[in-house]
Structures are given as C-alpha cells and as structure tokens.
Design a protein around this motif. Structure first.
Motif, PDB file in Angstrom:
ATOM      1  N   PHE A  66       0.857  -1.211   0.118  1.00  0.00           N
ATOM      2  CA  PHE A  66      -0.065  -0.164  -0.040  1.00  0.00           C
ATOM      3  C   PHE A  66       0.910   1.264  -0.023  1.00  0.00           C
ATOM      4  CE2 PHE A  66      -2.621  -3.455   1.867  1.00  0.00           C
ATOM      5  CZ  PHE A  66      -3.631  -3.020   1.330  1.00  0.00           C
ATOM      6  N   LEU A  67       0.149   2.390  -0.677  1.00  0.00           N
ATOM      7  CA  LEU A  67       0.903   3.502  -0.507  1.00  0.00           C
ATOM      8  C   LEU A  67      -0.182   4.625   0.178  1.00  0.00           C
ATOM      9  CD1 LEU A  67       2.884   4.670  -3.704  1.00  0.00           C
ATOM     10  CD2 LEU A  67       3.559   4.490  -1.705  1.00  0.00           C
ATOM     11  N   ALA A 107       7.274   5.149 -11.087  1.00  0.00           N
ATOM     12  CA  ALA A 107       5.942   5.309 -11.560  1.00  0.00           C
ATOM     13  C   ALA A 107       5.338   3.930 -10.796  1.00  0.00           C
ATOM     14  CB  ALA A 107       5.883   5.170 -12.736  1.00  0.00           C
ATOM     15  N   VAL A 108       4.458   4.222 -10.010  1.00  0.00           N
ATOM     16  CA  VAL A 108       3.661   3.251  -9.328  1.00  0.00           C
ATOM     17  C   VAL A 108       2.136   3.345  -9.888  1.00  0.00           C
ATOM     18  CG1 VAL A 108       3.004   2.337  -7.167  1.00  0.00           C
ATOM     19  CG2 VAL A 108       5.316   3.375  -7.057  1.00  0.00           C
ATOM     20  N   LEU A 109       1.711   2.011 -10.205  1.00  0.00           N
ATOM     21  CA  LEU A 109       0.368   2.048 -10.729  1.00  0.00           C
ATOM     22  C   LEU A 109      -0.486   1.414  -9.504  1.00  0.00           C
ATOM     23  CD1 LEU A 109      -1.376   2.244 -13.244  1.00  0.00           C
ATOM     24  CD2 LEU A 109      -1.150  -0.222 -13.635  1.00  0.00           C
ATOM     25  N   ALA A 110      -1.646   2.056  -9.214  1.00  0.00           N
ATOM     26  CA  ALA A 110      -2.293   1.630  -8.027  1.00  0.00           C
ATOM     27  C   ALA A 110      -3.700   1.745  -8.248  1.00  0.00           C
ATOM     28  CB  ALA A 110      -1.624   2.345  -6.599  1.00  0.00           C
ATOM     29  N   ARG A 120      -3.870   0.959  -3.240  1.00  0.00           N
ATOM     30  CA  ARG A 120      -3.270  -0.517  -3.043  1.00  0.00           C
ATOM     31  C   ARG A 120      -2.318  -0.680  -4.376  1.00  0.00           C
ATOM     32  NH1 ARG A 120      -4.981  -5.327  -1.062  1.00  0.00           N
ATOM     33  NH2 ARG A 120      -6.900  -4.354  -0.253  1.00  0.00           N
ATOM     34  N   VAL A 121      -1.206  -1.109  -4.186  1.00  0.00           N
ATOM     35  CA  VAL A 121      -0.246  -1.015  -5.320  1.00  0.00           C
ATOM     36  C   VAL A 121      -0.373  -2.241  -5.986  1.00  0.00           C
ATOM     37  CG1 VAL A 121       2.171  -1.324  -5.806  1.00  0.00           C
ATOM     38  CG2 VAL A 121       1.515   0.181  -3.824  1.00  0.00           C
TER      39      VAL A 121
END
Length: 395
Positions: free
Chosen positions: A278-279, A389-392, A326-327
């Motif tokens: 999680f982020l 780059a985080v897709l979430a 949520r990652v």
C-alpha cells in the motif's frame, strides 16, 4: 466594486433588482442581461453592480452554500473569505472557551463573523476598507444589535468589553478585484503587533498555510486546516483559545466530518522502507503540521524515501488523515515506456499524482495517449535518487 456602484446597489431598487435577476453564468448571459437592464433605463453603476453581484453569488455557493443567495461580495473579498464549514470550527472553539463577545479585526465581507454570530457570540467587526465594511454590515444585518461593523484600522479598534479577538491580517494588496500577495513584513496589521496582541488577549490569528514555521510565536497553538483535500489556512490560537499541551494540530474536514491530530511539538518521522502493498498520501494539513510520523505509526508504515511524504506498508488499513492506494506494480518511469505499459493494460482513465519529481501531470497525460476502458492511479516519486512510477488503485 467602487463606491458609486455600492451606493447604487444598497438601495431598495438595487437590492430588489438583484433578487429578481435571471441566472448570470456565461459571457452571453452577461451581455443579454446588461442590454436588457440598460434598455429599461437603469444607470450604468446599478447595472454593473447587480450583474457583478449575481455572478459572485453563484461563485460563492462553493464557500457559503445557500447563504450566498442573500450576501453581497467583492471579488477579492470572496476569494479571501473563510469557507463557512471552516469558520464554523473557529466559532465552535470560541464558544467552547466561553467567549461572549469577539472582536473580528480585518473582518472582510464577514465570513467568520457570520459563523460567530450564528453560534450566539456577539461580534465587533472592523475592516480598513469602507466598501468592504459596508458589505460586511449588510451580510451581518440579521444579527443586529449584538453584532456591529465599523470601518477602521485593527490597531485602533476599541477592545474593551471583548473576551477574545479574531484577526485576519491582510496578506494581499488593497483592492476589490485584482490583488497580489505581499511578504509577511507588509501584512496589515503588522505581525509583531498581532503576535503581541495574542500574548495579552485570547486570540485566533489566521495565516496562510505556508507561513514560515520558524517565525511562529512559541506561546501559540498552531493549527493547520484542510477542507475537501485542500490545505486552506494556519490558525495561531493563544490564551484561553489554545489547548493545554497542544502546539501542533492538523484539522481535516472532509465529507461533512472533522478529524484532528494534535501533539505538543513536531513528531518524529518513521524510518523509510521499501515499497509495500500500500501507498498512503498524508493530508496536506498533516504534512504542514509535521505530524506525518504519528500517522505512519498508526498505519504501520514508513516513508518511501527520506523527505518524501508518501508512506508505504503492508497493513490493509487506512485513516482519515491519508488517501490510500493498493499497489499493483511498478511501471517504466520514462513517458514512452509508460505509455506502452498503460496501453497494454487498457487504461484509458488515469489519475496522476506526484511527489519529489518535476513533472507536469497535464503534459504527461497528453504524451501518454491513453486508450481503454480500465482506470487506475499513477503515483510518481523518487526513491534512492531514481524516479519510479507506481500503478495503483484507490482504497
């Protein structure tokens, strides 16, 4: 609004005309209404005043709700006025401290004074500008005789008989339309005077949320406030209006609810940790108050990198002080590789957020050429000196 327009508006004819005016939303509406009113023989001053007020009332709904329909504004006064939900919290603190009469110095068009009066607190309101003071008097008229409005300088106000002071120093140049920010050294009244007043009387001083923290008086409680995700102000509370043992506070107003973090001082940050499941993005008021460490400990999380206000962890929990995601995965950070990855996943709707990187989300969106029916959030940040780059997905 200039004085001739105000004089034309504050007449039986002017106020009646304003209340019967059709909605004025577009430039075409303005042209149509102005032509009709001038053809009917109304003066240029009155036409300008009522059309301007009709447009301002429509904009003011975002701050004042249905109350906007019975208020009068200047453009600068509306822009600088406290949002009504925020002003209500100011008033509730005053009432809880037993304040019976408050002096509102620099009252503007009366946003805070309205909230004070609505909770049964008498108000002595003062503003340096004669037009603004006249509009405040109109807006506060339902609360007479307990509420009075006068034109004058804050430093000259008679404070005898008041239990507390609310002070909103002018942080922009004078004017009713176009204004510009001034430095703290040019606030009116001067901050030294305002801080000194706070040592003598219970006082709330409204400042911009980015005010220099090193310049805050040690005796005051500093409370940063966000409303609907925007950090809107910093208030310094002193005397009976300050809470015992509290020097830092973050008040988060969202979806009709209020949540607050308090501490005796800035709190210690957690150590950074590798990206987890999680982020979490802390609310701006929490970041400004430097209470991110407390939020991180409650979420069993830590920052993704030193100095980056994204928290990460594996616990499936959130809080009202963060937005949680949520990652899914880490994608290529370069625009060309990122565009290809998003097209492969069919993502046509993308929320772009960033911290610690120099990226224009609007320009990036154009370069990505998004297509598809899926949606996601992209969080751009920097870890170990490298952009990621985080897709979430929002939780």
């Amino acid at each position: 609004m200039d004085r001739p327009e105000l004089d034309a508006l504050l007449t039986r004819e002017g106020l009646a005309l304003l209340d019967t005016l059709d909605p004025v939303q577009t430039a075409a509406d303005v042209a149509r209404v102005v032509s009709r009113l001038r053809a009917a023989g109304h003066s240029p001053e009155l036409v300008s005043a009522v059309v301007g007020q009709a447009r301002l009332r429509r904009r003011a709904v975002a701050k004042f709700g249905e109350l906007a329909g019975r208020m009068l504004f200047t453009r600068a006064g509306l822009e600088q006025a406290t949002r009504l939900p925020v002003a209500t919290h100011h008033a509730e603190r005053m009432r809880a401290a037993g304040v019976g009469r408050v002096a509102d110095l620099g009252c503007g068009i009366g946003g805070d004074a309205l909230a004070f009066a609505a909770l049964g607190i008498d108000v002595t309101a003062v503003d340096a500008d004669d037009v603004t003071a006249a509009l405040a008097a109109y807006n506060l008229a339902p609360f007479r005789p307990g509420t009075t409005v006068a034109q004058g300088l804050a430093q000259d106000a008679d404070l005898s008989g008041v239990d507390a002071v609310w002070l909103d120093p002018a942080r922009r140049t004078a004017g009713h339309a176009e204004t510009r920010r001034v430095t703290a050294a040019d606030y009116s009244p001067p901050l030294d005077w305002a801080f000194g007043l706070g040592e003598r009387l219970p006082t709330g001083i409204k400042l911009g949320p980015a005010h220099d923290r090193d310049a805050l008086p040690a005796h005051a409680e500093a409370q940063w406030v966000s409303d609907g995700g925007s950090t809107v102000e910093l208030v310094l509370w002193s005397g009976a209006l300050a809470r015992d043992g509290v020097r830092r506070a973050a008040l988060v107003l969202r979806d009709g609810a209020a949540h607050e973090l308090t501490a005796p001082a800035d709190t210690e940050d957690e150590p950074d940790r590798p990206l987890g499941a999680f982020l979490h993005e802390p609310d701006g008021a929490v970041i400004r108050a430097r209470l991110v460490g407390d939020v991180a400990r409650a979420l069993r999380a830590g920052p993704v990198a030193p100095g980056i206000a994204y928290l990460t962890g594996d616990a499936a929990i959130t809080s009202p002080f963060v937005q949680s995601f949520r990652v899914r995965e880490i994608l290529p950070a370069d625009p060309k590789g990122l565009a290809k990855a998003l097209r492969t996943r069919g993502i046509g709707t993308l929320e772009i957020k960033k911290r610690g990187v120099d990226v224009d989300p609007a320009a990036l969106r154009t370069r990505l050429g998004l297509r598809g029916d899926a949606s996601a959030t992209l969080l751009l940040t920097r870890v170990g000196g490298k952009r990621i780059a985080v897709l979430a997905d929002r939780v």
